[in-house]
Design an enzyme around this catalytic site. Structure first.
Site, PDB file in Angstrom:
ATOM      1  N   GLN A   1     -17.170  37.101 -12.594  1.00  0.00           N
ATOM      2  CA  GLN A   1     -16.461  37.254 -11.324  1.00  0.00           C
ATOM      3  C   GLN A   1     -16.717  38.620 -10.694  1.00  0.00           C
ATOM      4  O   GLN A   1     -17.057  38.725  -9.503  1.00  0.00           O
ATOM      5  CB  GLN A   1     -14.962  37.048 -11.539  1.00  0.00           C
ATOM      6  CG  GLN A   1     -14.119  37.141 -10.289  1.00  0.00           C
ATOM      7  CD  GLN A   1     -12.655  36.772 -10.555  1.00  0.00           C
ATOM      8  OE1 GLN A   1     -12.298  36.383 -11.669  1.00  0.00           O
ATOM      9  NE2 GLN A   1     -11.816  36.882  -9.538  1.00  0.00           N
TER      10      GLN A   1
ATOM     11  N   ILE B   1      -8.658  32.184 -24.747  1.00  0.00           N
ATOM     12  CA  ILE B   1      -8.521  32.402 -26.181  1.00  0.00           C
ATOM     13  C   ILE B   1      -8.001  33.812 -26.397  1.00  0.00           C
ATOM     14  O   ILE B   1      -8.591  34.776 -25.890  1.00  0.00           O
ATOM     15  CB  ILE B   1      -9.880  32.211 -26.900  1.00  0.00           C
ATOM     16  CG1 ILE B   1     -10.378  30.776 -26.707  1.00  0.00           C
ATOM     17  CG2 ILE B   1      -9.765  32.564 -28.377  1.00  0.00           C
ATOM     18  CD1 ILE B   1     -11.743  30.511 -27.303  1.00  0.00           C
TER      19      ILE B   1
ATOM     20  N   ASP C   1     -24.208  36.708 -23.310  1.00  0.00           N
ATOM     21  CA  ASP C   1     -25.625  36.497 -23.633  1.00  0.00           C
ATOM     22  C   ASP C   1     -25.870  35.077 -24.141  1.00  0.00           C
ATOM     23  O   ASP C   1     -26.853  34.429 -23.782  1.00  0.00           O
ATOM     24  CB  ASP C   1     -26.068  37.507 -24.689  1.00  0.00           C
ATOM     25  CG  ASP C   1     -25.696  38.931 -24.313  1.00  0.00           C
ATOM     26  OD1 ASP C   1     -26.004  39.329 -23.181  1.00  0.00           O
ATOM     27  OD2 ASP C   1     -25.098  39.633 -25.146  1.00  0.00           O
TER      28      ASP C   1
END
Length: 365
Positions: free
Chosen positions: A214, A281, A290
């Protein structure tokens, strides 16, 4: 047989030393050609492709190329890694390994995250990167179907990456360039400010797929993303600048974590746009950004006209890896909320190779 022939040639002593030197030089070249095996990834290419991956590397842990190469290999790709940095372990701060990505951490845990107390290693510069490219070119090894880039820490190195893109496309004009524009997260840059304009003005126009978070999407577009509509607008803005595929890997809107994807199948046409809702989480993981970009490359190439399907597979794989990681730390008696967690990549290879789709894309009207 080759040794015997060489011995006979050496024992034969012609009158002219010049003749001997010339002949022996020719023999060495012939022997070299006879002995050199073919590069099977070029002679017998995989159905998926051959990837050059320029990213960070750590000796211990899974970030950068350590998070990207193995999953792509599991998905059938030949991958050649170049290490933009080589560190003993992750830095304890963001270099795309400790970015939020899809392992977005609840705000109340973010400030309590700590990595290793120190690290050591080396940083590759642009000149050294180009030397590696020249070595590959000198041996006719520069044919790639995909280029993948992650963390890049300097303008000079990023400028050299742009030269690499140009060089690879001079050899394979259909090269797919997947760029994870690692710049920052949570409202903060962790690369020099001048890198932002290079990404915006030079990298975005040559990329085939972008996978910003974002904050990075805001940096690339110049406007704030505070709603799903803003996310879709950002994707359209980036399409206009270059890439046909854009995946904003994490957007937090009113406490809900989303992935927003967009595929402009034909230039100038309205893109297919979608979202995937992702569970938060309460832990912080390294290497997730990655891994996510590698999975998006891998699955989007298998489903070139169905980016939403590729995203479903990538998200489902990543969430399975994170769930296993969390369970294993808890099994070991460790509180997963006290520091960043190294992902359990090897133990999750079945979830990478053949994920169960649990997260479904919702197509926007």
């Amino acid at each position: 047989m080759l040794i015997l022939q060489t011995s006979l040639f050496i024992n034969f002593r012609p009158q002219s030393n010049a003749f001997y030197n010339l002949s022996f030089s020719s023999l060495k070249k012939k022997c070299s050609r006879a002995m050199a095996p073919p590069i099977l990834s070029l002679a017998l290419p995989s159905e998926t492709g051959r990837v050059l991956s320029i990213q960070s590397h750590t000796v211990q842990g899974y970030v950068g190329n350590k998070s990207a190469v193995f999953p792509l290999q599991l998905l059938g790709y030949d991958v050649d890694p170049i290490m933009s940095v080589q560190f003993s372990n992750h830095t304890g701060k963001s270099m795309s390994d400790t970015r939020c990505g899809l392992s977005f951490i609840l705000c109340q845990y973010y400030l309590s995250v700590h990595g290793y107390p120190t690290f050591k290693g080396q940083v590759l510069n642009g000149k050294q990167l180009w030397e590696l490219i020249e070595g590959l070119e000198a041996n006719n090894l520069l044919y790639y179907t995909h280029l993948l880039t992650g963390y890049i820490g300097s303008v000079s190195f990023l400028d050299t990456v742009l030269e690499v893109v140009s060089k690879l496309r001079s050899i394979n004009p259909t090269l797919t360039y997947v760029c994870d524009p690692v710049m920052g997260d949570d409202g903060k840059l962790y690369v020099p400010q001048e890198l932002v304009s290079v990404y915006r003005e030079k990298v975005v126009p040559v990329a085939s797929m972008l996978t910003p978070n974002q904050f990075e999407a805001e940096q690339l577009t110049g406007f704030r993303i505070a709603s799903e509509q803003d996310g879709r607008k950002a994707c359209n803005h980036l399409h206009a600048a270059g890439p046909s595929k854009v995946v904003i890997t994490s957007i937090c809107i009113d406490g809900t974590l989303l992935l927003i994807g967009s595929h402009e199948k034909e230039k100038g046409q309205s893109p297919v746009q979608f979202k995937i809702v992702i569970p938060k989480i309460p832990a912080y993981f390294t290497g997730t950004g990655d891994l996510m970009t590698a999975l998006l490359l891998g699955w989007s190439n298998k489903y070139p006209n169905n980016l939403e399907k590729a995203a479903e597979l990538a998200v489902s794989s990543l969430q399975a890896v994170l769930s296993r990681t969390l369970k294993d730390y808890e099994k070991a008696g460790y509180d997963p909320q006290t520091s960043s967690l190294e992902i359990r990549l090897i133990q999750s290879q079945d979830d990478i190779r053949d994920p169960e789709i649990k997260y479904i894309a919702q197509i926007y009207d």
